[in-house]
Design an enzyme around this catalytic site. Structure first.
Site, PDB file in Angstrom:
ATOM      1  CG  ASP A 122       3.080   5.345   2.030  1.00  0.00           C
ATOM      2  OD1 ASP A 122       3.598   5.577   0.915  1.00  0.00           O
ATOM      3  OD2 ASP A 122       1.854   5.417   2.227  1.00  0.00           O
ATOM      4  CD  GLU A 123      -0.322   2.219   3.650  1.00  0.00           C
ATOM      5  OE1 GLU A 123      -0.723   2.354   2.469  1.00  0.00           O
ATOM      6  OE2 GLU A 123      -1.061   2.394   4.637  1.00  0.00           O
ATOM      7  CB  VAL A 124       7.168  -1.180   0.860  1.00  0.00           C
ATOM      8  CG1 VAL A 124       7.749  -2.061  -0.254  1.00  0.00           C
ATOM      9  CG2 VAL A 124       7.403   0.293   0.535  1.00  0.00           C
ATOM     10  CG  ASP A 178       4.563   3.307   6.676  1.00  0.00           C
ATOM     11  OD1 ASP A 178       4.306   2.240   6.107  1.00  0.00           O
ATOM     12  OD2 ASP A 178       4.799   4.351   6.045  1.00  0.00           O
ATOM     13  CG  HIS A 205       0.868   3.344  -1.997  1.00  0.00           C
ATOM     14  ND1 HIS A 205      -0.368   2.745  -2.073  1.00  0.00           N
ATOM     15  CD2 HIS A 205       1.133   3.507  -0.680  1.00  0.00           C
ATOM     16  CE1 HIS A 205      -0.846   2.558  -0.848  1.00  0.00           C
ATOM     17  NE2 HIS A 205       0.054   3.003   0.014  1.00  0.00           N
TER      18      HIS A 205
END
Length: 476
Positions: free
Chosen positions: A146-148, A197, A90
């Site tokens: 997060d969300e890499v 996550d 992000h």
């Protein structure tokens, strides 16, 4: 475990649309009243980065004085501040810039940082240093991560993984470890928090040797009404980490284009969180608290979703539910606090009439509900059989229309356009009291302008077709 001993953090997602400080000054006392103990402030490009990072700040970013004011207002209301700076995924607000394109994991995507380039860690640490300097005395700092989704893809990362026999998870852990080391070594007493996550499904053995157990505290996030976290998650995390944070949501988690907040959905999420906390409390030495997230957009390039003023009633109900449980008394108390003349509707999509209320930003709350119904009405009309049959584009281009059918369509479209124009005036006034001009322009340009254009198209076409008949034109 007594929930009233936990921190209840309110997430302020400032991505591209920061509220005016005058508005937050009115809201902070309410947050304290409802049980909040702190703020999780996600600045992204709204922080006044300077020196070599000055290109990262948006034109509408808070000034240094405004950051000082925000911190002071929080302190005056008994709210701790935990800044959040993304340090891996992000990072669109950084990697979109030409001078930082070489730091991308994927050349055609600005989402994730390449952890194998030395400059990557340098820019992340510089961002962290500047933000921490603006928040003296903080205990916690959230480094995101997060969300890499793009990990171990670029040539440099693949080569490194081969040479060092690393898995993608291990590559991820090494970067996080470097960032966490920087926070702890350069900012005495500051503890890094990380979203969970990316190691939610990692093998315990790999997580155990990562060294993160002594460096960071995970924040487990889950925003769905019904839980579907891995059943072994708490056992896995507690074997590595002695303490944990959790995160729920009060808005911005039910759709990237949602305008109105379904409070029922978020209350169910919080009731499930309370049950989960009570089940796993014995596994950890400390559960520091819950961050109630309120996403303003799904990522840097996404449109604005539910605005903070509209989500405020949901936030009030969620905060009170965490402290006292979901009871009729809580519902009635929040209703009174927000100045509703009737019981606060927990589902704005089925409230019938627009509620009367009087809290800071209540006009935006009411207008968002009005827009939901107005948009549905307009879209239904534009797509009904009458318009699609007798005012379809093909027939209009050929001037092959019947005035008997055009007149009622034009009449209804004219009324709708007038309603939209009146709504636009009210909305502009309401938004300007809370947000800066660019946010007002963006919301209207995203949601209202396209709707008005579609209705205007019907009006223009109807008038043009009727004028042909009145002019005595010979039609096909």
């Amino acid at each position: 475990m007594a929930l009233d001993s936990f921190h209840s953090l309110v997430h302020l997602d400032l991505k591209g649309a920061p509220p005016k400080l005058e508005y937050l000054e009115k809201v902070f006392p309410l947050l304290t009243k409802w049980g909040a103990t702190g703020l999780l402030v996600e600045y992204e490009d709204m922080f006044p980065y300077h020196s070599e990072l000055s290109s990262l700040r948006s034109q509408s970013a808070y000034s240094s004085n405004e950051i000082n004011t925000l911190v002071r207002l929080a302190s005056q209301n008994g709210l701790i501040v935990i800044p959040l700076v993304q340090s891996f995924g992000h990072l669109e607000f950084v990697l979109k810039h030409t001078e930082y394109k070489t730091l991308r994991e994927m050349a055609d995507s600005p989402m994730a940082l390449c952890p194998s380039k030395p400059e990557s860690l340098k820019i992340v640490c510089s961002m962290i240093d500047q933000v921490i300097a603006a928040h003296p005395g903080i205990q916690w700092f959230h480094i995101g991560c997060d969300e890499v989704y793009h990990l171990g893809i670029c040539e440099q990362c693949r080569k490194r993984m081969t040479e060092e026999s690393l898995t993608p998870h291990e590559l991820f852990f090494q970067h996080v470890k470097n960032v966490a080391f920087h926070v702890r070594n350069h900012h005495q007493g500051v503890i890094p928090i990380i979203w969970d996550d990316m190691f939610r499904f990692a093998e315990v053995s790999i997580l155990a040797v990562s060294g993160l157990g002594e460096l960071v505290v995970p924040m487990v996030w889950h925003y769905l009404a019904s839980f579907n976290l891995p059943p072994d998650l708490w056992q896995k995390l507690s074997s590595i980490f002695s303490s944990v944070w959790v995160a729920s949501a009060f808005k911005g988690a039910t759709g990237p284009r949602a305008c109105a907040t379904n409070i029922n959905y978020h209350l169910e999420n919080h009731l499930n969180w309370i049950a989960a906390l009570n089940e796993m409390k014995c596994l950890f030495k400390n559960i520091h608290g819950i961050a109630i997230t309120g996403w303003q957009r799904y990522d840097h390039y996404a449109v604005l979703c539910e605005l903070l003023p509209h989500g405020l009633p949901s936030l009030a109900m969620c905060l009170q539910t965490i402290r006292k449980g979901l009871t009729s008394e809580v519902h009635e108390t929040v209703t009174a606090d927000l100045g509703f003349t009737s019981l606060l509707p927990l589902n704005p999509f089925g409230c019938g009439e627009i509620p009367t209320c009087s809290f800071p930003g209540s006009s935006v709350y009411q207008l968002m509900i009005e827009f939901v119904y107005l948009e549905a009405e307009c879209r239904k009309f534009i797509c009904n059989d009458g318009c699609l049959t007798w005012m379809n584009d093909y027939n209009v281009r050929r001037n092959f229309t019947n005035p008997v059918h055009i007149k009622p369509i034009l009449s209804t479209a004219g009324v709708m356009l007038a309603q939209l124009e009146e709504f636009q005036k009210k909305l502009s006034t309401a938004l300007q009291d809370i947000f800066y001009p660019n946010t007002v322009e963006e919301w209207q340009g995203t949601y209202l302008a396209p709707l008005m254009a579609d209705v205007q198209k019907l009006v223009d076409a109807g008038r043009q077709q009727l004028s042909l008949f009145q002019g005595g034109a010979v039609l096909p």
